[in-house]
Structure formats: structure tokens, C-alpha cells
Scaffold this active site. Structure first.
Site, short mmCIF file in Angstrom:
data_model
loop_
_atom_site.label_atom_id
_atom_site.label_comp_id
_atom_site.label_asym_id
_atom_site.label_seq_id
_atom_site.Cartn_x
_atom_site.Cartn_y
_atom_site.Cartn_z
N ASP A 170 0.89 -1.35 0.04
CA ASP A 170 -0.03 -0.26 0.05
C ASP A 170 0.93 1.06 -0.04
O ASP A 170 2.36 1.15 -0.17
CB ASP A 170 -0.94 0.04 1.23
CG ASP A 170 -2.22 0.47 0.98
OD1 ASP A 170 -2.05 1.74 0.48
OD2 ASP A 170 -3.41 -0.15 0.79
N HIS A 243 -2.62 3.41 -4.28
CA HIS A 243 -2.22 2.80 -3.06
C HIS A 243 -0.79 2.16 -3.36
O HIS A 243 -0.65 1.06 -2.93
CB HIS A 243 -3.31 1.57 -2.48
CG HIS A 243 -4.58 2.46 -1.96
ND1 HIS A 243 -4.49 2.57 -0.61
CD2 HIS A 243 -5.65 2.44 -2.59
CE1 HIS A 243 -5.88 3.19 -0.51
NE2 HIS A 243 -6.48 3.20 -1.43
N GLU A 312 -9.67 3.21 -5.01
CA GLU A 312 -9.44 4.67 -4.84
C GLU A 312 -8.02 5.05 -5.64
O GLU A 312 -7.23 5.71 -4.98
CB GLU A 312 -9.04 4.65 -3.38
CG GLU A 312 -10.09 4.30 -2.45
CD GLU A 312 -9.95 4.28 -0.79
OE1 GLU A 312 -10.91 5.10 -0.54
OE2 GLU A 312 -9.03 3.87 -0.48
#
Ligand code: ACM
Ligand code: ZN
Length: 535
Positions: A170, A243, A312
Site C-alpha cells: 500500500d 495505493h 481509490e
């Protein structure tokens, strides 16, 4: 009448009106040589010896029986002849033994059977509702290490969960050795500090302790083998194209601007105040690099399923990147969302070509994403996900508001987790067959030790396990809470830290959107601090 306190709830049980069988420290076990995992679990939990050739019988017997309906199912009977568990496979026997474990006193977890135990005659016939029964651990935000992960795997097996989704990369960390790209762990596995306040806090507050750690490939193999012994598949996630700051800190040339960047230190999206970076979808070098990483993952994880993330990924950086814009032109794409579909599809194809499956978070799978990708539904784009499921695409349900284990009870109650029904009303019964199962993700920005890790898993994960295993019509929340009270004694014996009933009973109401937002701004440790004292 005696009640049976097993979680997840048994699907079919007949208790006989009379008759009891007594097990004791002298009782013997009997199981075939080719069910090593169920046999090992049985010996470990009872502490009993196996019978010898000169002493047939056995108070607890495991037997293969091809008449048992499902591969993961089992039939457990207790009568004058003793305890008999039958199943088609070692896996079914293993789940039968897990159920027997919960029929025995909690003290066996530390002592084995050392005093007589009386069990009522009964017949149990049980099998899971869903084939995919998952838990996700984020080790990018905090690193827990081999021992903690093995313990997590033991605790998943206790609940008959069978998928361990391992979030290994991440913004805040890269946690798996990749031989071809050593800087991923040399640089990407360390950060200097960590944000300590809520996701939506107006001003970030940090602690200044370094967080570091990663798994060597030898350690990964050891954990994968340990999981297999518990009938758990390990599914690694490399989160792309967003990420990915930890990877870009190690290899900045993979980003659009190629500029140096530090491993992320903030909650969630790396920084709420700066534009998150993405892997560049324009440069060929990105694909070469990632395909090499995927090849090493495919080699390491025999479950042959790779999670590519895709969630995202804010597209501002792609809008401003000449390479990404050139790719859009070259491929005749409409916009950056189509570019993300191109990016994920190309990597997914590389994985599919090796006979493996791919999972992606739903918000990053747009209209042209490959329909062979299994959708993990969490948030956003719900209507689009439902359309894809209706059209035949496979999915796993992980609704944020009910299933995220890091969300406090004051924001989302235990009852809310329990009552979530994965066969959502928008789907017909036939369409709902495309739902493979459920998974509870656990994000660990604020989880920095083993006690807190387990505290968040229990009991919410048990509520979700019951939905994964138990048929819809057999579920009942009040009954679950009663059985939970008994299972908590077992967790205590095992030394598992779990949320006090004082806490989850206090917050029985359903959450509302406002409490959700305020909850995310609040002190993330409020419940942990308040209820570990009184637990
Ligand atoms: C997610 O929570 N970003 C999948
Ligand atoms: Zn780019």
C-alpha cells in the site's frame, strides 16, 4: 434441553431426548492415515492418544464417507458407540473436528481432555452456505509478523473460514520480498512515522516511531503451508495502480513524473492533502516491472488467485502525464477510467494466461474491465457492480459499513454486521449464485499490536463467519449473542483479546450516515481504551 453453542451455527442438528456418551482422558482416537490435517487437529485439541491395532474401536472416530453431500460438509453423530465424524474428504473431517471442539469444554484449549466430559447423543449434518469465506489482513499499514499471522490462521480455521486475503502493499508499506526488485523491501518496507488521529481529522498528528518489516519468500512459503494445513487459501494483494506509494518510493521511475517520493505516513489514501501518486499506465516499463512481480507471486501462492487492488486511484496525475495521455490516444480510450480498465485488464490477462484468477475492488473496475475479474464489492459504484453480477460476473461481498473490522461499534453495531445479507434484494436467486461469498477486511492504520489486532477481529468476524457458513434461515441474532457468550470463554482460554460484551451490547443500534462520518473523525482507539480496562 441441552443447547449447542457452536459458532458459526450448525445447519442441521437433532439432539436425542436421552442418552449421553462420556469421554475421558483414557478415550482413544481412531482416524485413517490419509486425513492428516483433521487427525492432527483432533490430537492437538483433545490431547488423547490414537488406538493401537490391538485395541480397535476408538471413542472418537473419523471416517471417509462418499455419501456425505458436499465436499466441505460432514456428519457428526454421538451415540452409544461414541463420537463419529464422517466426510468425503480431509477438509470435511477437519470442519467436523472444529465443531466437536466447540462441544467440548473451553478448558481443553489449554489442557486437552483431563476429566470426564459428558456429551448428549446427537446427529449433526453440516456444510457451508458459501464457498468463499474470507478475512483480509492489511499488513502494509502495520506489520505483525509470522507468529501473529499463524495465530490469525488458527483463529480463522476455528470459524471455518477458508480464504486469507493478504494485503501486502500500500502507500504505507511493501511487505513481500520480490527477488527481482530488492528495493521494494529495502526502501518500501520502512516508514519513519505514522499518523495517529482519525481519517478525517483536520490536522494530522504523528508518532515518530519507525514501522518496518517484510516477509522473505521462504517465510511466505512457510505461512502458505501453515494455511494449507488449516484448509485456508492465501490470496496476496498488490494494490494497483493507486495505493502504491511504497513501491514508487523504491522505484520512482514507475510513476508519471518519476520524482522521488517517501513511503506514505498518513492514514488511508497516503495524504489527504496531497495528490496521491499512481503507477504510470503510459510507460511500457510499468507493465514489464509489474508482470515480473506477478510472476513471482504466482510462483509463491498455490491458491492461484491474485488480488490486483484497483481501488481509490484518483486520476489527476494521469490527466497531467504525457505518457498516460499518449496511451489513451494510442488505445482509442475515452478517458482515464478507461485507461484504468486497460491497465488492470492487461495485468489481469497476464495472470489469467497462467491459469490463475484475479480479484479487484469494485470501485476500480469500470465499464470495460475484464468480466473474468472477481469483483470485491465494498463501496461506491454499487449499481454498476450489481449490473455486472446480473450479467454473470462473480463477486465477493465486503460492505464497508457492516464488514470492515476496523470500524468501531459506536459507528456500526455487531448486529449490523450479523444481519447483512449478501444475496442483496436487487438480485434474483439465480443471479445471486454469482456471489461466491463474503469477506471481512481489516485495515490496520490504527492497529499496531497483536492485542489490538485480535480485539478488532472478535467478535465482529464471528458474526460474519456465521453469514459465510450458516444458511440464511438458520440465523438469529439473539441466539448468536447467546452462543457468543460461550465462545468467548474459549477465546479467553486461548488468550485471544476480544471486545468486551459491555462494548458491543452498548451499541446495538444501527449506524446512521452521520455517526459514520463523525466516527471516522473521532479518536480511532476510543473503544479500545475504554473497554480494555473493563473487559
Ligand atoms: C478499500 O477500502 N479502499 C477497498
Ligand atoms: Zn503516466
Amino acid at each position: 434441553m441441552t443447547s449447542i453453542h457452536i459458532v458459526p451455527k450448525i445447519n442441521q442438528i437433532e439432539l436425542q431426548p436421552r442418552g449421553e456418551y462420556s469421554l475421558g482422558p483414557e478415550s482413544l482416537l481412531c482416524f485413517p492415515a490419509d486425513c492428516p490435517r483433521a487427525g492432527r487437529l483432533l490430537m492437538k485439541m483433545t490431547g488423547l492418544k490414537t488406538q493401537t491395532a490391538s485395541d480397535p474401536g476408538g471413542a472418537i472416530r473419523l471416517e471417509f464417507d462418499q455419501q456425505v453431500q458436499q465436499d466441505e460438509g460432514y456428519v457428526l453423530t454421538i451415540d452409544a458407540a461414541g463420537v463419529l465424524i464422517r466426510a468425503k474428504s480431509d477438509r470435511g473431517l477437519f470442519y467436523g473436528v472444529q465443531s466437536l471442539r466447540q462441544l467440548l469444554p473451553a478448558s481443553i484449549e489449554t489442557t486437552g481432555i483431563v476429566a470426564p466430559v459428558v456429551l448428549p447423543y446427537m446427529r449433526i449434518e453440516d456444510a457451508p452456505r458459501f464457498a468463499y469465506r474470507g478475512f483480509m489482513l492489511d499488513e502494509a499499514r502495520h506489520f505483525f509478523g509470522m507468529q501473529a499471522v499463524k495465530r490469525v490462521l488458527d483463529l480463522l480455521a476455528l470459524q471455518k473460514l477458508n480464504k486469507f486475503h493478504w494485503h501486502l502493499s500500500d502507500h504505507q508499506g511493501w511487505r513481500i520480498e520480490i527477488k527481482k526488485y530488492p528495493k521494494l523491501t529495502e526502501i518500501g518496507s520502512r516508514r519513519s512515522k505514522t499518523q495517529r488521529n482519525g481519517l478525517l481529522a483536520l490536522k494530522a498528528v504523528y508518532d515518530h516511531q519507525e514501522v518496518s518489516g517484510f516477509y522473505t519468500q521462504a517465510q511466505i512459503r512457510e505461512i502458505v503451508a501453515y494455511a494449507a494445513d488449516n484448509f485456508i487459501d492465501v490470496i496476496p494483494e498488490i494494490d494497483l495502480p493507486g495505493h502504491s506509494t511504497a513501491a514508487l518510493a523504491a522505484y520512482p521511475e514507475l510513476s508519471c513524473d518519476g520524482m522521488a517520493v517517501e513511503v506514505g505516513v498518513d492514514v488511508g489514501l497516503a495524504s489527504f492533502y496531497s495528490l496521491p501518486k499512481l503507477v504510470c499506465a503510459g510507460k511500457e516499463a510499468s507493465f514489464t516491472f509489474l508482470q515480473n512481480v506477478l510472476d513471482e507471486l504466482i510462483e509463491l501462492f498455490p491458491a492461484r488467485t491474485i488480488h490486483l487492488g484497483s481501488d481509490e486511484a484518483g486520476k489527476k496525475v494521469w490527466q497531467n502525464c504525457p505518457d498516460c495521455q499518449a496511451r489513451i490516444k494510442e488505445q482509442g480510450l475515452k478517458d482515464e477510467n478507461e485507461l484504468q480498465d486497460y491497465f488492470i485488464n492487461r495485468l489481469a490477462r497476464h495472470v489469467f494466461d497462467q491459469g490463475c484468477a484475479v480479484i479487484g475492488w469494485n470501485d476500480g473496475l469500470f465499464a470495460h474491465s475484464d468480466d473474468r475479474i472477481i469483483i470485491q464489492n465494498w463501496f461506491h459504484a454499487y449499481k454498476e457492480t450489481i449490473q455486472k453480477i446480473k450479467a454473470g460476473q462473480k463477486a465477493i461481498m465486503s460492505p464497508m459499513a457492516s464488514y470492515y473490522l476496523n470500524i468501531p461499534f459506536r459507528v456500526s453495531s455487531l448486529k449490523q454486521s450479523y444481519l447483512y445479507e449478501p444475496h442483496v434484494p436487487e438480485l434474483t436467486e439465480k443471479e445471486a449464485h454469482n456471489i461466491l461469498g463474503v469477506e471481512a477486511p481489516y485495515w490496520t492504520e490504527f492497529v499496531n499490536n497483536r492485542a489490538k489486532l485480535e480485539w478488532g477481529m472478535f467478535p465482529r468476524l464471528l458474526a460474519i463467519s456465521e453469514t459465510a457458513w450458516t444458511e440464511r434461515n438458520n440465523k438469529n441474532y439473539e441466539d448468536f449473542e447467546n452462543r457468543l457468550a460461550v465462545l468467548e470463554l474459549r477465546l479467553d482460554q486461548l488468550g485471544v483479546s476480544h471486545t468486551s460484551p459491555l462494548c458491543y451490547k452498548k451499541y446495538r443500534q444501527f449506524s446512521n450516515p452521520l455517526s459514520f462520518i463523525f466516527g471516522l473523525m473521532d479518536d480511532p482507539d476510543r473503544e479500545f481504551k475504554a473497554y480494555t480496562k473493563s473487559a
